[in-house]
Design a protein around this motif. Structure first.
Motif, PDB file in Angstrom:
ATOM      1  N   THR A 129       4.336   9.654  -7.624  1.00  0.00           N
ATOM      2  CA  THR A 129       5.419   9.884  -8.576  1.00  0.00           C
ATOM      3  C   THR A 129       4.885  10.013 -10.004  1.00  0.00           C
ATOM      4  OG1 THR A 129       6.922   8.657  -7.154  1.00  0.00           O
ATOM      5  CG2 THR A 129       7.600   8.968  -9.436  1.00  0.00           C
ATOM      6  N   THR A 130       3.991   9.111 -10.388  1.00  0.00           N
ATOM      7  CA  THR A 130       3.442   9.198 -11.744  1.00  0.00           C
ATOM      8  C   THR A 130       2.569  10.432 -11.918  1.00  0.00           C
ATOM      9  OG1 THR A 130       1.624   7.715 -11.142  1.00  0.00           O
ATOM     10  CG2 THR A 130       3.556   6.706 -12.181  1.00  0.00           C
ATOM     11  N   ALA A 131       1.849  10.833 -10.880  1.00  0.00           N
ATOM     12  CA  ALA A 131       1.042  12.045 -10.973  1.00  0.00           C
ATOM     13  C   ALA A 131       1.929  13.278 -11.109  1.00  0.00           C
ATOM     14  CB  ALA A 131       0.145  12.174  -9.750  1.00  0.00           C
ATOM     15  N   LEU A 133       0.827  -1.202   0.000  1.00  0.00           N
ATOM     16  CA  LEU A 133       0.000   0.000   0.000  1.00  0.00           C
ATOM     17  C   LEU A 133       0.865   1.257   0.000  1.00  0.00           C
ATOM     18  CD1 LEU A 133      -2.722   1.473   0.260  1.00  0.00           C
ATOM     19  CD2 LEU A 133      -2.600   1.077   2.712  1.00  0.00           C
ATOM     20  N   CYS A 134       1.869   1.288   0.843  1.00  0.00           N
ATOM     21  CA  CYS A 134       2.769   2.456   0.901  1.00  0.00           C
ATOM     22  C   CYS A 134       3.512   2.646  -0.413  1.00  0.00           C
ATOM     23  CB  CYS A 134       3.763   2.310   2.045  1.00  0.00           C
ATOM     24  SG  CYS A 134       2.999   2.447   3.658  1.00  0.00           S
ATOM     25  N   TRP A 135       4.032   1.570  -0.980  1.00  0.00           N
ATOM     26  CA  TRP A 135       4.791   1.688  -2.222  1.00  0.00           C
ATOM     27  C   TRP A 135       3.897   2.055  -3.396  1.00  0.00           C
ATOM     28  CZ3 TRP A 135       9.686   2.512  -2.745  1.00  0.00           C
ATOM     29  CH2 TRP A 135      10.559   2.125  -1.734  1.00  0.00           C
ATOM     30  N   SER A 136       2.687   1.526  -3.457  1.00  0.00           N
ATOM     31  CA  SER A 136       1.796   1.888  -4.560  1.00  0.00           C
ATOM     32  C   SER A 136       1.346   3.340  -4.439  1.00  0.00           C
ATOM     33  CB  SER A 136       0.596   0.945  -4.632  1.00  0.00           C
ATOM     34  OG  SER A 136      -0.190   1.029  -3.468  1.00  0.00           O
ATOM     35  N   PRO A 172      -2.267   6.032 -14.357  1.00  0.00           N
ATOM     36  CA  PRO A 172      -3.263   5.806 -13.292  1.00  0.00           C
ATOM     37  C   PRO A 172      -3.192   4.416 -12.635  1.00  0.00           C
ATOM     38  CG  PRO A 172      -4.348   5.935 -15.437  1.00  0.00           C
ATOM     39  CD  PRO A 172      -2.901   6.148 -15.662  1.00  0.00           C
ATOM     40  N   LEU A 173      -2.403   3.497 -13.178  1.00  0.00           N
ATOM     41  CA  LEU A 173      -2.357   2.139 -12.622  1.00  0.00           C
ATOM     42  C   LEU A 173      -1.960   2.088 -11.147  1.00  0.00           C
ATOM     43  CD1 LEU A 173      -0.946  -0.044 -15.530  1.00  0.00           C
ATOM     44  CD2 LEU A 173      -3.284   0.074 -14.659  1.00  0.00           C
ATOM     45  N   PRO A 174      -0.946   2.847 -10.692  1.00  0.00           N
ATOM     46  CA  PRO A 174      -0.631   2.792  -9.246  1.00  0.00           C
ATOM     47  C   PRO A 174      -1.791   3.268  -8.372  1.00  0.00           C
ATOM     48  CG  PRO A 174       1.181   3.790 -10.458  1.00  0.00           C
ATOM     49  CD  PRO A 174       0.053   3.622 -11.422  1.00  0.00           C
ATOM     50  N   TRP A 175      -2.608   4.173  -8.870  1.00  0.00           N
ATOM     51  CA  TRP A 175      -3.760   4.638  -8.080  1.00  0.00           C
ATOM     52  C   TRP A 175      -4.802   3.538  -7.951  1.00  0.00           C
ATOM     53  CZ3 TRP A 175      -2.746   8.412  -5.148  1.00  0.00           C
ATOM     54  CH2 TRP A 175      -1.873   9.413  -5.537  1.00  0.00           C
ATOM     55  N   TYR A 176      -5.009   2.783  -9.030  1.00  0.00           N
ATOM     56  CA  TYR A 176      -5.931   1.644  -8.942  1.00  0.00           C
ATOM     57  C   TYR A 176      -5.391   0.607  -7.965  1.00  0.00           C
ATOM     58  CZ  TYR A 176      -7.954   3.612 -13.192  1.00  0.00           C
ATOM     59  OH  TYR A 176      -8.523   4.440 -14.125  1.00  0.00           O
ATOM     60  N   LEU A 177      -4.078   0.354  -8.045  1.00  0.00           N
ATOM     61  CA  LEU A 177      -3.455  -0.599  -7.122  1.00  0.00           C
ATOM     62  C   LEU A 177      -3.567  -0.113  -5.683  1.00  0.00           C
ATOM     63  CD1 LEU A 177      -1.819  -3.198  -6.755  1.00  0.00           C
ATOM     64  CD2 LEU A 177       0.245  -1.828  -7.070  1.00  0.00           C
ATOM     65  N   THR A 178      -3.446   1.183  -5.468  1.00  0.00           N
ATOM     66  CA  THR A 178      -3.571   1.743  -4.120  1.00  0.00           C
ATOM     67  C   THR A 178      -4.968   1.482  -3.560  1.00  0.00           C
ATOM     68  OG1 THR A 178      -1.936   3.451  -4.589  1.00  0.00           O
ATOM     69  CG2 THR A 178      -3.449   3.861  -2.760  1.00  0.00           C
ATOM     70  N   CYS A 179      -5.987   1.696  -4.371  1.00  0.00           N
ATOM     71  CA  CYS A 179      -7.370   1.462  -3.908  1.00  0.00           C
ATOM     72  C   CYS A 179      -7.600  -0.007  -3.560  1.00  0.00           C
ATOM     73  CB  CYS A 179      -8.357   1.912  -4.975  1.00  0.00           C
ATOM     74  SG  CYS A 179      -8.340   3.678  -5.284  1.00  0.00           S
ATOM     75  N   VAL A 180      -7.166  -0.895  -4.425  1.00  0.00           N
ATOM     76  CA  VAL A 180      -7.349  -2.326  -4.187  1.00  0.00           C
ATOM     77  C   VAL A 180      -6.556  -2.771  -2.956  1.00  0.00           C
ATOM     78  CG1 VAL A 180      -6.863  -4.621  -5.146  1.00  0.00           C
ATOM     79  CG2 VAL A 180      -7.875  -2.851  -6.583  1.00  0.00           C
ATOM     80  N   THR A 181      -5.331  -2.274  -2.832  1.00  0.00           N
ATOM     81  CA  THR A 181      -4.491  -2.657  -1.701  1.00  0.00           C
ATOM     82  C   THR A 181      -5.038  -2.117  -0.387  1.00  0.00           C
ATOM     83  OG1 THR A 181      -2.609  -2.579  -3.209  1.00  0.00           O
ATOM     84  CG2 THR A 181      -2.113  -2.726  -0.883  1.00  0.00           C
ATOM     85  N   ALA A 182      -5.565  -0.897  -0.401  1.00  0.00           N
ATOM     86  CA  ALA A 182      -6.140  -0.331   0.825  1.00  0.00           C
ATOM     87  C   ALA A 182      -7.337  -1.153   1.296  1.00  0.00           C
ATOM     88  CB  ALA A 182      -6.553   1.118   0.592  1.00  0.00           C
ATOM     89  N   LEU A 183      -8.175  -1.561   0.364  1.00  0.00           N
ATOM     90  CA  LEU A 183      -9.325  -2.396   0.712  1.00  0.00           C
ATOM     91  C   LEU A 183      -8.863  -3.755   1.252  1.00  0.00           C
ATOM     92  CD1 LEU A 183     -12.393  -2.758   0.736  1.00  0.00           C
ATOM     93  CD2 LEU A 183     -12.214  -3.585  -1.607  1.00  0.00           C
TER      94      LEU A 183
END
Length: 102
Positions: free
Chosen positions: A42-44, A33-36, A62-73
């Motif tokens: 960084t990408t933004a 979660l922290c790394w994503s 936008p892929l790291p943001w999607y990964l962040t949402c999935v990982t947070a859940l």
């Protein structure tokens, strides 16, 4: 010798094996979660400052943001399961109603 302020390892011989695996899964998911989140920032920033013109960039940033949402859940669900798996404190350690301040 124990160093003050140093955490003990997650392994404990008194804990069941599945609880150790659950603790490790929570830790690794938290790290992901922290790394994503860092990758998303960084990408933004790259999108804002450099505006890359590569054809693949609009699909990638936008892929790291999607990964962040999935990982947070995933982390929230695993953490809730870890909390539920912990044993409640024994009744001897619970404060009595008379011991609590009014």
């Amino acid at each position: 010798m124990r160093t003050p302020g140093r955490r003990l390892p997650a392994y404990s011989p008194t804990r069941p094996c599945h609880q150790n695996r659950l603790t490790r899964a929570v830790q690794w998911t938290g790290r992901l979660l922290c790394w994503s989140l860092a990758a998303g920032m960084t990408t933004a920033a790259t999108e804002l400052l450099f505006a890359p013109q590569a054809s693949w960039w609009p699909a990638l940033w936008p892929l790291p943001w999607y990964l962040t949402c999935v990982t947070a859940l995933t982390w929230a669900i695993l953490r809730a399961r870890e909390k539920a798996a912990q044993h409640p404190p024994e009744e001897d350690t619970l404060p009595d109603q008379r011991d609590q301040a009014a």
